[in-house]
Structures are given as C-alpha cells and as structure tokens.
Enzyme design. Structure first.
Site, PDB file in Angstrom:
ATOM      1  N   ASP A  79       0.829  -1.201   0.000  1.00 22.77           N
ATOM      2  CA  ASP A  79       0.000   0.000   0.000  1.00 22.77           C
ATOM      3  C   ASP A  79       0.867   1.256   0.000  1.00 22.77           C
ATOM      4  O   ASP A  79       2.072   1.202   0.264  1.00 22.77           O
ATOM      5  CB  ASP A  79      -0.951   0.008   1.200  1.00 22.77           C
ATOM      6  CG  ASP A  79      -0.214   0.008   2.541  1.00 22.77           C
ATOM      7  OD1 ASP A  79       0.820  -0.689   2.639  1.00 22.77           O
ATOM      8  OD2 ASP A  79      -0.656   0.688   3.480  1.00 22.77           O
ATOM      9  N   GLU A 137      -0.146  -1.103   5.667  1.00 24.54           N
ATOM     10  CA  GLU A 137       0.984  -0.739   6.524  1.00 24.54           C
ATOM     11  C   GLU A 137       0.972   0.732   6.877  1.00 24.54           C
ATOM     12  O   GLU A 137       1.453   1.122   7.951  1.00 24.54           O
ATOM     13  CB  GLU A 137       2.313  -1.095   5.830  1.00 24.54           C
ATOM     14  CG  GLU A 137       3.539  -0.995   6.723  1.00 24.54           C
ATOM     15  CD  GLU A 137       4.167   0.405   6.775  1.00 24.54           C
ATOM     16  OE1 GLU A 137       5.016   0.633   7.652  1.00 24.54           O
ATOM     17  OE2 GLU A 137       3.807   1.257   5.923  1.00 24.54           O
TER      18      GLU A 137
END
Length: 364
Positions: A79, A137
């Site tokens: 991400d 994350e």
C-alpha cells in the site's frame, strides 16, 4: 516500457526490477484499496511452482519448502499513502543520475519489485525463504495485514532472520524507534465571547503543553552500537466551537518516537509524566526493535551487502518480527527522506544494487 493497463494489470516478472517497480507504482493501491495489486501479484506468481502461495485478505505469502537448515523471511508492504498528482510514474535525470519518480517508488514498491523478481527466479536459494507482501501498513497497527496474518497464521512468521524492504538507500538499517501517538486534552467552560470572564478558555490551557513540547530536548541513545534519535512533537491541534464562543475543550495530538531501549509502557509513562494534570489518551502505540545484528545470519548478511549498519529512526514492521524472537533489519532501495513526499523518487541504480546484493546473498 511495455503497454500497461493499471485497470487490468499484468505484472511481468521477467522484466527488470526497475520496470517492474514502474508497473507496481502505476497500480493505485492507497491503504484500503490493495485488492487489484494483490490480485496481480498472485497471478504473476501462478507459474512459480517452487513456491507455496498463501493469501490472507490482501496479504500474499510465498514460501519455499526445500528443507534448508535456516529460513529467512523477506517482506514488503504493497500500500501507499494517498496519491497527489504523482502517478503515473516517469523517469527523470537529476545531476546525471536516473530516477523513477512517482508515488510508491520509495515507500516501498521498489523493494517489493526486487522481492517479486527474486521470488520468481530463485528456485534453489541457499536458505528457505518466506516472502510476504502485505496490506494496510501506512495506517493503524490494528489494520496492518501482518497483524491479521499473525492472528490467523502465526506459523508463517517462523524464521531465523527477517528483512523488511523499507527504503534505506540500499544499505542496512538495524531495528527501529518505537512510535506512540497521544491526545492531550484540556477542558474549560463554554461561554459567550462577549462575556468571556464567565467562561474558562480551554485553548488557553493548551499553552503549557505547547511550551513543554517546544522546550523538549530529545534523547540520542546508543543501543547495541547504533545511535537512535528520538522526537516528541505536536502534529495536530483541535478546539473551538464558533467565532463567538469561548471553547470548553482542546486537544493537542502528540507523536513520540522513542529509542528501542525504552518499552512502550515506559514511553507512555514518560509522556504522562510530561503532562501532569491533563487528560492523556494513548491512541496508538508500537514497540521499537533493537538492531538485531548479533545473529549469525545477520552478520553474514551485513558482510554480503557491504557497508556499515545504521539505525532506523522511523517505525517499521521489524518491530513485529523482533517481538516474535526473529532478528530483523531494514534493507531496500530509496531515500527515506523522500518517502511520502510529493516528489517521491528512487534512484534506478539503487533498485539494481539492492537486487544484486540480495541475489548474491541468497545464492552464495
């Protein structure tokens, strides 16, 4: 670069890790929207018969089972923080050096690209490898894909050493600082601003909090030979009702980055000690990690990639592995100072050197 449709992406793992980085970055995957890129990774590894593939939500695990004496876990998140006019990617030359520019190039799709290419190509590594690519994350720990995976499949974290592909200028960064976020609240009494003496202004009560933060001298702490810099800062402030109302509440959002010789509980106690008399609410807390460079595998890794280990100031998921008893380091292409920046860009040469170093260590 070959034609690439980010709406229907097909990752070609036979291409260079630099081109693969570009393909990954051109797939938007802001935290919470990782499904498309996760699907593309699974599809790209479909023919890698030397790997056992496990998917948990948008986290993908691929591991060899060769019966080696040792196992290494190599992980990276898929991400990014929100895009701000920096996708699609492009190449640019600065001071004679070639860069790949765009969101995710540094944090951390260049590292993921290197990992994917090696995962597909290294059919006979000298250790068993567990590759992990995970979601969420860049947001709170409770949403982190590794938090979910640790709950659902803790056995997948077994290993003798772990490497996080976080940006480190393709050098080794040991451990990481812990990370604490707190909301410091003060209260007053609401009143009409024309008769302010009837009320009690909560925003004014925040002044000592800001004075404490402005005067705070952060520690520099040596931990296992590496010097970590701490930081305590206001990162937000909210309060107020209307332009003619004395406010009855204010909140100062504080971020504390603490050295890994201090536990999360000790960090919380320190923050509470600094702000006596205030309502202190801890809203996020992640433990730090000691450098993890004393393990034999870590020593051999450091020798193989060359250079001198440095401390990691930002929090990374090395802390998660450290808490599980697996020594871990950060090693990936990209300058951490460019992570999350609007001009985020990675040196092409760092992507290439990172791949060479990992490949040599895993096949020597």
């Amino acid at each position: 670069m070959p034609d690439f449709d980010p709406a229907h992406p097909v990752l070609d793992l036979s291409l260079s890790s630099t081109v693969l980085t570009q393909q990954l970055c051109d797939i938007p995957s802001v935290s919470g929207d990782e499904g498309v890129i996760a699907d593309a990774i699974v599809a790209a590894l479909a023919d890698a018969h030397h790997l056992e593939i496990v998917r948990d939500g948008d986290t993908i695990v691929a591991r060899t089972n060769l019966g080696r004496d040792q196992r290494v876990v190599i992980a990276g998140h898929i991400d990014t923080v929100p895009i701000n006019g920096n996708v699609p990617t492009r190449y640019e030359t600065l001071d004679g050096e070639e860069y790949l520019w765009g969101r995710g190039t540094v944090d951390m799709k260049a590292g993921v690209a290197v990992q994917l290419k090696l995962a597909a190509e290294l059919t006979e590594p000298n250790v068993d490898i567990t590759w992990m690519w995970y979601d969420h994350e860049e947001v709170s720990n409770e949403l982190n894909g590794l938090t979910r995976l640790a709950r659902n499949r803790p056995d997948l974290f077994a290993g003798d050493f772990a490497i996080l592909g976080e940006p480190s200028n393709s050098s080794v960064e040991g451990g990481c600082n812990g990370n604490l976020r707190a909301e410091i609240r003060a209260y007053g009494l609401r009143a009409h601003s024309a008769r302010s003496w009837v009320g009690d202004n909560a925003i004014h009560k925040a002044a000592p909090v800001l004075d404490t933060l402005a005067a705070y001298e952060p520690r520099q702490v040596e931990v296992d030979g590496l010097v970590y810099r701490e930081g305590l800062n206001a990162v937000g402030i909210t309060g107020g009702v209307a332009g003619n109302v004395i406010p009855d509440e204010v909140m100062v959002h504080v971020n504390y980055r603490f050295a890994p010789n201090r536990s999360g509980a000790e960090a919380e106690a320190h923050v509470r000690e600094l702000f006596p008399g205030y309502d202190v609410r801890i809203v996020d807390l992640a433990e730090g990690a000691r450098p993890g460079l004393d393990a034999p595998l870590a020593q051999r890794f450091l020798e193989a990639v060359g250079g001198e280990a440095k401390p990691k100031y930002g929090w990374t998921d090395v802390a998660r592995f450290s808490a599980m008893g697996v020594p871990a380091v950060n090693f990936g292409p990209g300058d951490p100072l460019k992570a999350h920046a609007d001009d985020e860009r990675v040196l092409v040469s760092q992507i290439e050197s990172c791949e060479r170093a990992l490949r040599a260590w895993l096949t020597a």
